[in-house]
Design a protein around this motif. Structure first.
Motif, mmCIF file in Angstrom:
data_model
loop_
_atom_site.group_PDB
_atom_site.id
_atom_site.type_symbol
_atom_site.label_atom_id
_atom_site.label_comp_id
_atom_site.label_asym_id
_atom_site.label_seq_id
_atom_site.Cartn_x
_atom_site.Cartn_y
_atom_site.Cartn_z
ATOM 1 N N UNK A 153 55.937 69.567 46.559
ATOM 2 C CA UNK A 153 55.930 68.587 45.471
ATOM 3 C C UNK A 153 55.606 67.215 46.049
ATOM 4 N N UNK A 154 54.515 66.582 45.609
ATOM 5 C CA UNK A 154 54.086 65.329 46.243
ATOM 6 C C UNK A 154 55.030 64.154 46.034
ATOM 7 N N UNK A 155 55.761 64.129 44.935
ATOM 8 C CA UNK A 155 56.608 62.990 44.645
ATOM 9 C C UNK A 155 57.945 63.007 45.360
ATOM 10 N N UNK A 156 58.385 64.214 45.781
ATOM 11 C CA UNK A 156 59.714 64.339 46.392
ATOM 12 C C UNK A 156 59.663 64.885 47.810
ATOM 13 N N UNK A 157 58.543 65.513 48.192
ATOM 14 C CA UNK A 157 58.448 66.139 49.501
ATOM 15 C C UNK A 157 59.144 67.477 49.578
ATOM 16 N N UNK A 158 59.602 68.011 48.445
ATOM 17 C CA UNK A 158 60.294 69.299 48.449
ATOM 18 C C UNK A 158 59.298 70.447 48.536
ATOM 19 N N UNK A 159 59.601 71.415 49.401
ATOM 20 C CA UNK A 159 58.756 72.610 49.490
ATOM 21 C C UNK A 159 59.057 73.501 48.292
ATOM 22 N N UNK A 160 58.018 73.849 47.547
ATOM 23 C CA UNK A 160 58.175 74.665 46.350
ATOM 24 C C UNK A 160 58.192 76.141 46.709
ATOM 25 N N UNK A 161 57.273 76.552 47.585
ATOM 26 C CA UNK A 161 57.220 77.959 47.995
ATOM 27 C C UNK A 161 56.335 78.096 49.220
ATOM 28 N N UNK A 162 56.544 79.181 49.942
ATOM 29 C CA UNK A 162 55.670 79.585 51.036
ATOM 30 C C UNK A 162 55.398 81.076 50.902
ATOM 31 N N UNK A 163 54.129 81.436 50.992
ATOM 32 C CA UNK A 163 53.709 82.833 50.888
ATOM 33 C C UNK A 163 52.982 83.234 52.159
ATOM 34 N N UNK A 164 53.162 84.463 52.576
ATOM 35 C CA UNK A 164 52.460 84.983 53.740
ATOM 36 C C UNK A 164 51.508 86.084 53.297
ATOM 37 N N UNK A 165 50.256 85.958 53.725
ATOM 38 C CA UNK A 165 49.237 86.914 53.338
ATOM 39 C C UNK A 165 48.845 87.844 54.468
ATOM 40 N N UNK A 166 47.696 88.495 54.332
ATOM 41 C CA UNK A 166 47.268 89.485 55.320
ATOM 42 C C UNK A 166 46.708 88.850 56.587
ATOM 43 N N UNK A 167 46.534 89.672 57.587
ATOM 44 C CA UNK A 167 45.911 89.260 58.834
ATOM 45 C C UNK A 167 44.427 89.005 58.591
ATOM 46 N N UNK A 168 43.894 87.943 59.174
ATOM 47 C CA UNK A 168 42.492 87.591 58.953
ATOM 48 C C UNK A 168 41.533 88.501 59.716
ATOM 49 N N UNK A 169 42.030 89.207 60.708
ATOM 50 C CA UNK A 169 41.180 90.128 61.439
ATOM 51 C C UNK A 169 40.513 89.529 62.661
ATOM 52 N N UNK A 170 40.855 88.298 62.999
ATOM 53 C CA UNK A 170 40.339 87.654 64.202
ATOM 54 C C UNK A 170 41.364 86.611 64.648
#
Length: 429
Positions: free
Chosen positions: A59-76
């Motif tokens: 959130x830009x106004x407060x600096x609070x992290x809203x969420x973090x997601x982890x995706x797949x391996x990029x393959x390199x």
């Protein structure tokens, strides 16, 4: 080598379409940081040591992290990363290949539409950033390189081209793009720097902070004067009231309210640089002899320069408002720019000002040779070397001038630099 306005608008429009497809909603940051107008939460992509992609919203106004997601391996094995828009990331490999990573969704999970190699070899940059307005930058062995990106989903040399080397000497610990041809960076000795790239062998450098940034090992900016720096695994955020002025005194630290005190283990981090925009506040207009903001001082100075007001110690000219007249010589010009009640002389300008260190000059201050000449300081060309820009009402032969000089050596508008002192108007805001 600038991308055309039409192309910039097209790229921005494509980015906006991408944002809508991901469910982003245009919002504005909170009142405390109203200078940053952001299209939703700040987006930061990253890669973990095992090659997996991550996505974080803040959130830009407060600096609070809203969420973090982890995706797949990029393959390199990733080496450098630059975010083009909400759903397109460029990543280089340790073997020098360039990949385009297309994000399918980053709503409740991070899913990729594809990972495409768009360049086979040659991309050996240690750091890479995109300015959100058509220019991709990379550093390698102290050189700063620039490319023009002409598509939101570039497919190779047809869409990433016009390569130039801006200059050497860019030995930086971190690098982030903060807007149109604007870069912020930190150094191993702890400085925070701001660059404005004008072209090949043409760039402006300001020192925002002279120390305190040596522990920052990753720096990102979504634009709008918001900076995110990682230190010892914690993510801290900073807000710059005016990211265009080359002045670090208005950078606010939020040390007691970090995004996270720990947990940021990504090997690479990259914010979408066009996520936020700087919206300058409209300062109250000055009255003659009253408080005046630096932006108005510079507007008044530029007005006489644009009009090329003729130099004449025995004549006068009106200011931008047409309400008051000032003597058309060097000190009359400074008096006009400061909106004083009368035209002072080089001998009397100190009565309306305070002497400061030359290294502390900011736009709207003045350099004054007590018995000869005065100029308006317009900004740093390279604060490290002491070069700067200035406006002056010079002589009957040249009238109004905009030029550059060095505060430490040589001449300033035809007079020895050593004869000048730096002055700051007592009522400047």
């Amino acid at each position: 080598m600038r991308i055309s306005h039409a192309l910039r608008r097209t790229t921005a429009a494509l980015a906006a379409v991408g944002a809508l497809s991901l469910g982003m909603v245009a919002t504005t940051a909170g009142a405390a940081h109203a200078v940053a107008s952001c299209s939703g939460d700040v987006s930061i992509y990253g890669t973990l040591a095992d090659g997996r992609l991550t996505y974080t919203q803040i959130a830009p106004g407060t600096g609070d992290r809203v969420k973090t997601l982890t995706g797949p391996n990029l393959g390199f094995t990733p080496k450098a990363m630059a975010t083009l828009n909400f759903n397109t990331v460029l990543v280089t490999s340790t073997t020098g290949d360039l990949y385009r990573v297309d994000v399918q969704t980053n709503n409740t999970s991070l899913t990729l539409a594809g990972v495409t190699k768009i360049w086979d070899g040659g991309w050996t940059f240690d750091k890479m950033v995109y300015d959100g307005a058509g220019h991709l930058y990379g550093t390698v062995e102290g050189q700063l390189h620039q490319y023009v990106v002409s598509q939101a989903k570039p497919a190779g040399s047809a869409h990433i081209g016009q390569h130039v080397v801006i200059d050497t000497g860019f030995v930086l610990k971190t690098l982030a793009a903060a807007g149109d041809d604007r870069i912020v960076a930190s150094t191993a000795d702890g400085r925070l720097l701001s660059y404005k790239i004008n072209g090949v062998n043409d760039w402006d450098l300001s020192v925002l902070k002279s120390s305190g940034w040596s522990a920052v090992d990753s720096l990102s900016s979504p634009g709008g004067g918001l900076y995110y720096g990682r230190t010892n695994g914690g993510m801290y955020w900073y807000s710059d009231a005016d990211p265009t002025d080359g002045d670090g005194s208005d950078v606010t630290y939020h040390s007691d309210d970090p995004v996270d005190a720990s947990g940021w283990t990504q090997s690479l981090l990259s914010a979408y640089a066009n996520n936020c925009a700087y919206v300058p506040a409209a300062p109250p207009k000055s009255v003659q002899g009253g408080t005046i903001y630096r932006s108005e001082v510079m507007d008044r100075a530029r007005n006489w320069y644009t009009r090329n007001v003729q130099y004449d110690q025995g004549a006068s000219a009106v200011d931008v408002d047409g309400d008051h007249s000032y003597r058309t010589d060097c000190s009359g010009f400074v008096s006009m720019a400061w909106h004083l009640t009368s035209s002072l002389t080089t001998e009397t300008l100190p009565s309306a000002s305070t002497q400061i260190n030359k290294a502390d000059l900011q736009p709207g201050d003045a350099l004054n040779d007590y018995s000869e000449h005065a100029v308006i300081f317009a900004g740093w060309k390279n604060q490290d070397t002491g070069t700067f820009y200035y406006y002056s009402e010079s002589s009957p032969a040249t009238d109004m001038n905009y030029s550059s000089a060095n505060i430490n050596s040589g001449d300033i508008s035809g007079h020895p630099a050593s004869d000048y002192v730096a002055l700051r108007y007592k009522k400047i805001a």
